[in-house]
Motif scaffolding. Structure first.
Motif, PDB file in Angstrom:
ATOM      1  N   ILE A  79     -38.096  66.726 -48.700  1.00 17.26           N
ATOM      2  CA  ILE A  79     -38.166  66.163 -50.047  1.00 17.26           C
ATOM      3  C   ILE A  79     -36.736  65.886 -50.491  1.00 17.26           C
ATOM      4  O   ILE A  79     -35.921  66.807 -50.600  1.00 17.26           O
ATOM      5  N   LEU A  80     -36.444  64.620 -50.712  1.00 19.05           N
ATOM      6  CA  LEU A  80     -35.077  64.213 -51.014  1.00 19.05           C
ATOM      7  C   LEU A  80     -35.010  63.579 -52.397  1.00 19.05           C
ATOM      8  O   LEU A  80     -35.620  62.534 -52.641  1.00 19.05           O
ATOM      9  N   ASP A  81     -34.276  64.207 -53.308  1.00 20.48           N
ATOM     10  CA  ASP A  81     -34.120  63.707 -54.673  1.00 20.48           C
ATOM     11  C   ASP A  81     -32.714  63.123 -54.812  1.00 20.48           C
ATOM     12  O   ASP A  81     -31.733  63.847 -54.871  1.00 20.48           O
ATOM     13  N   GLU A  82     -32.634  61.801 -54.832  1.00 21.69           N
ATOM     14  CA  GLU A  82     -31.369  61.056 -54.891  1.00 21.69           C
ATOM     15  C   GLU A  82     -30.408  61.491 -53.780  1.00 21.69           C
ATOM     16  O   GLU A  82     -29.285  61.943 -54.036  1.00 21.69           O
ATOM     17  N   PRO A  83     -30.819  61.356 -52.515  1.00 22.00           N
ATOM     18  CA  PRO A  83     -29.973  61.847 -51.414  1.00 22.00           C
ATOM     19  C   PRO A  83     -28.719  61.018 -51.171  1.00 22.00           C
ATOM     20  O   PRO A  83     -27.768  61.515 -50.582  1.00 22.00           O
ATOM     21  N   THR A  84     -28.700  59.750 -51.608  1.00 18.70           N
ATOM     22  CA  THR A  84     -27.553  58.896 -51.277  1.00 18.70           C
ATOM     23  C   THR A  84     -26.436  58.967 -52.308  1.00 18.70           C
ATOM     24  O   THR A  84     -25.360  58.403 -52.076  1.00 18.70           O
ATOM     25  N   PHE A 102     -37.437  61.011 -37.716  1.00 22.19           N
ATOM     26  CA  PHE A 102     -37.926  62.322 -38.138  1.00 22.19           C
ATOM     27  C   PHE A 102     -39.454  62.361 -38.040  1.00 22.19           C
ATOM     28  O   PHE A 102     -40.147  61.556 -38.667  1.00 22.19           O
ATOM     29  N   PRO A 103     -40.019  63.272 -37.263  1.00 20.35           N
ATOM     30  CA  PRO A 103     -41.470  63.269 -37.023  1.00 20.35           C
ATOM     31  C   PRO A 103     -42.301  63.954 -38.107  1.00 20.35           C
ATOM     32  O   PRO A 103     -43.525  63.981 -38.026  1.00 20.35           O
ATOM     33  N   GLY A 104     -41.641  64.522 -39.128  1.00 20.44           N
ATOM     34  CA  GLY A 104     -42.379  65.212 -40.185  1.00 20.44           C
ATOM     35  C   GLY A 104     -42.700  64.301 -41.352  1.00 20.44           C
ATOM     36  O   GLY A 104     -42.649  63.073 -41.255  1.00 20.44           O
ATOM     37  N   CYS A 105     -43.044  64.902 -42.497  1.00 16.21           N
ATOM     38  CA  CYS A 105     -43.351  64.150 -43.722  1.00 16.21           C
ATOM     39  C   CYS A 105     -42.074  63.940 -44.534  1.00 16.21           C
ATOM     40  O   CYS A 105     -41.147  64.757 -44.492  1.00 16.21           O
ATOM     41  N   LEU A 106     -42.071  62.857 -45.282  1.00 13.69           N
ATOM     42  CA  LEU A 106     -40.894  62.500 -46.059  1.00 13.69           C
ATOM     43  C   LEU A 106     -41.320  62.033 -47.456  1.00 13.69           C
ATOM     44  O   LEU A 106     -42.189  61.169 -47.596  1.00 13.69           O
ATOM     45  N   LEU A 107     -40.703  62.625 -48.476  1.00 12.16           N
ATOM     46  CA  LEU A 107     -40.950  62.252 -49.863  1.00 12.16           C
ATOM     47  C   LEU A 107     -39.585  61.998 -50.502  1.00 12.16           C
ATOM     48  O   LEU A 107     -38.733  62.886 -50.522  1.00 12.16           O
ATOM     49  N   VAL A 108     -39.358  60.769 -51.020  1.00 19.07           N
ATOM     50  CA  VAL A 108     -38.021  60.371 -51.455  1.00 19.07           C
ATOM     51  C   VAL A 108     -38.034  59.834 -52.881  1.00 19.07           C
ATOM     52  O   VAL A 108     -38.834  58.960 -53.217  1.00 19.07           O
ATOM     53  N   VAL A 109     -37.126  60.388 -53.709  1.00 19.50           N
ATOM     54  CA  VAL A 109     -36.801  59.784 -55.000  1.00 19.50           C
ATOM     55  C   VAL A 109     -35.394  59.225 -54.868  1.00 19.50           C
ATOM     56  O   VAL A 109     -34.459  59.970 -54.547  1.00 19.50           O
ATOM     57  N   THR A 110     -35.231  57.932 -55.070  1.00 21.31           N
ATOM     58  CA  THR A 110     -33.897  57.341 -54.945  1.00 21.31           C
ATOM     59  C   THR A 110     -33.825  56.036 -55.719  1.00 21.31           C
ATOM     60  O   THR A 110     -34.822  55.328 -55.841  1.00 21.31           O
ATOM     61  N   HIS A 111     -32.644  55.742 -56.252  1.00 22.32           N
ATOM     62  CA  HIS A 111     -32.426  54.431 -56.870  1.00 22.32           C
ATOM     63  C   HIS A 111     -31.799  53.470 -55.852  1.00 22.32           C
ATOM     64  O   HIS A 111     -31.492  52.330 -56.195  1.00 22.32           O
ATOM     65  N   ASP A 112     -31.595  53.943 -54.609  1.00 24.74           N
ATOM     66  CA  ASP A 112     -31.052  53.107 -53.546  1.00 24.74           C
ATOM     67  C   ASP A 112     -32.196  52.294 -52.936  1.00 24.74           C
ATOM     68  O   ASP A 112     -32.942  52.769 -52.086  1.00 24.74           O
ATOM     69  N   ARG A 113     -32.331  51.053 -53.371  1.00 23.85           N
ATOM     70  CA  ARG A 113     -33.469  50.223 -52.961  1.00 23.85           C
ATOM     71  C   ARG A 113     -33.451  49.924 -51.466  1.00 23.85           C
ATOM     72  O   ARG A 113     -34.494  49.865 -50.823  1.00 23.85           O
ATOM     73  N   TYR A 114     -32.264  49.739 -50.915  1.00 23.61           N
ATOM     74  CA  TYR A 114     -32.116  49.473 -49.486  1.00 23.61           C
ATOM     75  C   TYR A 114     -32.633  50.662 -48.675  1.00 23.61           C
ATOM     76  O   TYR A 114     -33.383  50.512 -47.706  1.00 23.61           O
ATOM     77  N   PHE A 115     -32.223  51.854 -49.081  1.00 19.41           N
ATOM     78  CA  PHE A 115     -32.629  53.105 -48.426  1.00 19.41           C
ATOM     79  C   PHE A 115     -34.154  53.251 -48.468  1.00 19.41           C
ATOM     80  O   PHE A 115     -34.798  53.573 -47.465  1.00 19.41           O
ATOM     81  N   MET A 116     -34.739  52.977 -49.632  1.00 20.54           N
ATOM     82  CA  MET A 116     -36.186  53.122 -49.791  1.00 20.54           C
ATOM     83  C   MET A 116     -36.946  52.080 -48.964  1.00 20.54           C
ATOM     84  O   MET A 116     -37.929  52.395 -48.290  1.00 20.54           O
ATOM     85  N   ASP A 117     -36.500  50.840 -49.002  1.00 16.50           N
ATOM     86  CA  ASP A 117     -37.167  49.785 -48.240  1.00 16.50           C
ATOM     87  C   ASP A 117     -37.183  50.091 -46.749  1.00 16.50           C
ATOM     88  O   ASP A 117     -38.130  49.769 -46.040  1.00 16.50           O
ATOM     89  N   LYS A 118     -36.111  50.714 -46.286  1.00 16.22           N
ATOM     90  CA  LYS A 118     -35.968  50.972 -44.851  1.00 16.22           C
ATOM     91  C   LYS A 118     -36.851  52.121 -44.372  1.00 16.22           C
ATOM     92  O   LYS A 118     -37.240  52.158 -43.200  1.00 16.22           O
ATOM     93  N   LEU A 119     -37.211  53.047 -45.287  1.00 13.55           N
ATOM     94  CA  LEU A 119     -37.816  54.299 -44.829  1.00 13.55           C
ATOM     95  C   LEU A 119     -39.260  54.540 -45.254  1.00 13.55           C
ATOM     96  O   LEU A 119     -39.982  55.264 -44.577  1.00 13.55           O
TER      97      LEU A 119
END
Length: 630
Positions: A463-468, A486-503
């Motif tokens: 769980i990543l809250d604004e990791p960038t 990463f083979p597990g689950c991923l939950l992301v809060v980010t304002h980095d649109r590039y990062f979010m689109d990629k993942l």
């Protein structure tokens, strides 16, 4: 026109050299981004250019005829100031007038005395004199977009994110010739970032900024300056162009280094064969050997983060959420939220600031309790929670001790084990940095250390809250590569649109009032859908108005009914009465503006003007009805 230039500037802290021999120039109209790895001195370089810090060597020249504004990464405030006082603290007469008008207007809401009315009258006259109404509208637009509403709130009561937005509002309202910004998108929600992006893209100001937001870089900047240990490289283009040309440069450098290594082997053989008492006639060969040695080792200077940890085994059951509810007083965060997580899910969380995204993450990880509902966790789930708060207070500890507190030996994905020191080296912490205190690290280096401690627990649900935030572009890119595999689950809060689109594969959209919608797609897909919906609604509204107008013109005229004798008399009388009321209103308005000192008379005149306005409206409506019949 040259705005700022720096010649041969260098800066060190103790034995640590941040940069040396740097030459930078900025001309009118340029929009330039400064990029570098964490700890390379980006923020320090901005401070030196702005005169907030002195270089060890070299000189900086600033054009004295321009207005400059600087948004620091950690803005400094007078804690006693209110939001309004800070954002409108300016030498500009127009902004001074706007500030005075807003302050007087606020006081007048609670004070209807004669003195308060006179103050408002004078403030209004000053606004008229300076034609400051457009500036006032711009101030309100900026404050509104940045969600700064309680303008009398003292700065001392604001959170870190609010303080950054207040500082951003000030530099935008000042409308400088040169705007310098350090991580301007931190603490902004996605709507704010896109508005700021468009604002700067359209603006004619000159811009120098540090940011890790790659979409922002791509759309706003037309030149990239890269600060490296070897010096400064300039790229005349946006972020996409920078990536292409940087890759080409690094490939050429690598080829050059390989060539130097091959030549060095031959020279090394020659050096070893030479007699110990070398003659001066071989000095040129020795000098050439030293140059080759430096060139051959130049490719090793810039370290690279390596992310590779062992993931805990994950069972079939991950996490099941049923009828989850959460509110703070009347503010609803979650209402009957239900979801069942599946293996290898990759979810992004979007929504405006304050809708409860971080609260949701805290509930999932047990750091905060829900009001009602159930969360059923799988037995094998191991959370890795990277929160916005970052590392706990560790300034008095050495970097390696922070890692050793988690584990002395760390199992890796390939089956090997690493010591704490070896792991830190993979996260690009040199042996010297490992024994430095955390207090000496840059913001990005702290975040990198925090990420290291999170991954050491071998989580299978990240769980990543604004990791960038505060990470350099290189580390973000490595993190993205790691998360893609990463083979597990991923939950992301980010304002980095590039990062979010990629993942991410889909989104939890927090709309407020407890509503959370599941959108199947990436962030760019979501924004395109929203824009398409808005465009469709505008088109439908336009068509509806056109249709109404067309129907109105098609209505056949109804034969007019003649006025009766009584109605004719009323019609004529209304015209006279309205004329008399207009004259009375004009006389009273002139009297009010003469500067009455009698408070009761002032109130009486003000009330009468209001009564006249109501009577005029009433009589005008009746006159129009009768006029239709004439």
């Amino acid at each position: 026109m040259n705005y700022i230039s720096a010649e041969n500037i260098s800066k060190s802290y103790g034995d640590r050299v941040l940069f040396q021999g740097v030459n930078v120039g900025l001309d009118m109209g340029q929009k330039v981004a400064l990029v570098a790895r964490n700890g390379a001195g980006k923020s320090t370089l901005l401070d030196v250019l702005m005169g907030r810090d002195m270089p060890d060597t070299g000189k900086v020249a600033m054009n004295n005829d321009i207005n400059v504004a600087y948004l620091a990464q950690e803005p400094v405030f007078k804690e006693s100031e209110t939001i309004l006082e800070h954002v409108l603290n300016s030498d500009t007469p127009i902004l001074q007038a706007v500030r005075h008008y807003e302050e007087v207007l606020e006081k007048q809401l609670h004070d209807t005395s004669e003195k308060a009315l006179l103050a408002l009258q004078k403030a209004t006259e000053r606004m008229e004199e300076l034609k400051a109404w457009d500036a006032e509208a711009r101030v309100k637009q900026v404050l509104g977009m940045l969600k700064l509403e309680q303008l009398n709130q003292p700065v001392s009561a604001l959170s870190g994110g609010q303080r950054k937005r207040v500082a951003l509002a000030k530099v935008l309202i000042d409308e400088p010739d040169l705007l310098v910004m350090d991580e301007p998108t931190n603490h902004l929600d996605l709507d704010m970032i896109e508005w700021l992006e468009q604002y700067l893209e359209r603006s004619k100001l000159t811009l120098l900024l540090v940011t890790h937001d790659r979409y922002f870089l791509d759309r706003v900047c037309d030149e990239i300056i890269e600060l490296t240990e070897d010096g400064v490289y300039r790229y005349k283009g946006n972020y996409t162009y920078f990536i292409e040309k940087k890759a080409e440069r690094e490939a050429q450098d690598a080829a050059s280094v390989d060539k130097a290594k091959n030549l060095m082997r031959k020279e090394l053989e020659w050096v070893r064969r030479m007699p110990k008492a070398r003659g001066t006639k071989a000095k040129y060969r020795m000098d050439a050997f030293d140059d080759l040695k430096e060139k051959a080792h130049s490719g090793k200077r810039e370290g690279k983060v390596e992310l590779s940890v062992k993931m805990a085994r994950m069972g079939k059951k991950i996490m099941e959420i049923e009828n989850l509810n959460k509110s703070y007083g009347e503010k609803l965060i979650l209402e009957d939220f239900n979801y069942t997580f599946k293996r290898r899910e990759r979810i992004g969380i979007v929504g405006k600031n304050g809708v409860g995204k971080s609260t949701f993450l805290n509930i999932l990880t047990g750091k905060e309790a829900a009001d009602s509902g159930d969360i059923d966790y799988g037995e094998t789930v191991v959370f890795g929670y990277y929160s916005q708060k970052g590392l706990p207070k560790t300034d008095d500890k050495r970097v390696i001790d922070v890692v050793k507190e988690v584990a002395e030996v760390i199992p890796m994905a390939d089956g090997n084990q690493l010591t704490a020191s070896q792991l830190l080296q993979r996260f690009n912490f040199t042996p010297e940095q490992q024994y430095a205190y955390v207090s000496t690290l840059s913001g990005g280096e702290r975040k990198r250390l925090y990420l290291c401690t999170i991954l050491m627990d071998n989580p299978n649900f990240l769980i990543l809250d604004e990791p960038t935030n505060d990470l350099d572009l290189q580390t973000i890119s490595v993190l993205e590569d790691f998360l893609e595999e990463f083979p597990g689950c991923l939950l992301v809060v980010t304002h980095d649109r590039y990062f979010m689109d990629k993942l991410v594969d889909h989104l939890f959209v927090f709309e407020g009032e407890g509503i959370v919608k599941d959108f199947n797609g990436q962030y760019t897909d979501y924004r395109e859908q929203l824009l398409a919906k808005e465009a469709a609604e505008k088109k439908a509204e336009k068509e509806r108005k056109a249709e109404q107008k067309e129907k109105k013109t098609e209505v056949k005229p109804v034969a007019k009914k003649k006025l009766s004798f009584k109605e004719q008399k009323e019609y004529e009388q209304l015209e006279k009465e309205m004329e008399e009321l207009e004259k009375e209103k004009e006389v009273l308005t002139v009297r009010m503006n003469e500067g009455i000192t009698d408070h009761e008379e002032l109130v009486s005149i003000s009330q009468r003007i209001g009564e006249i306005s109501d009577l005029l409206d009433e009589k005008m409506m009746r006159w129009m009805e009768l006029d239709e019949l004439t």
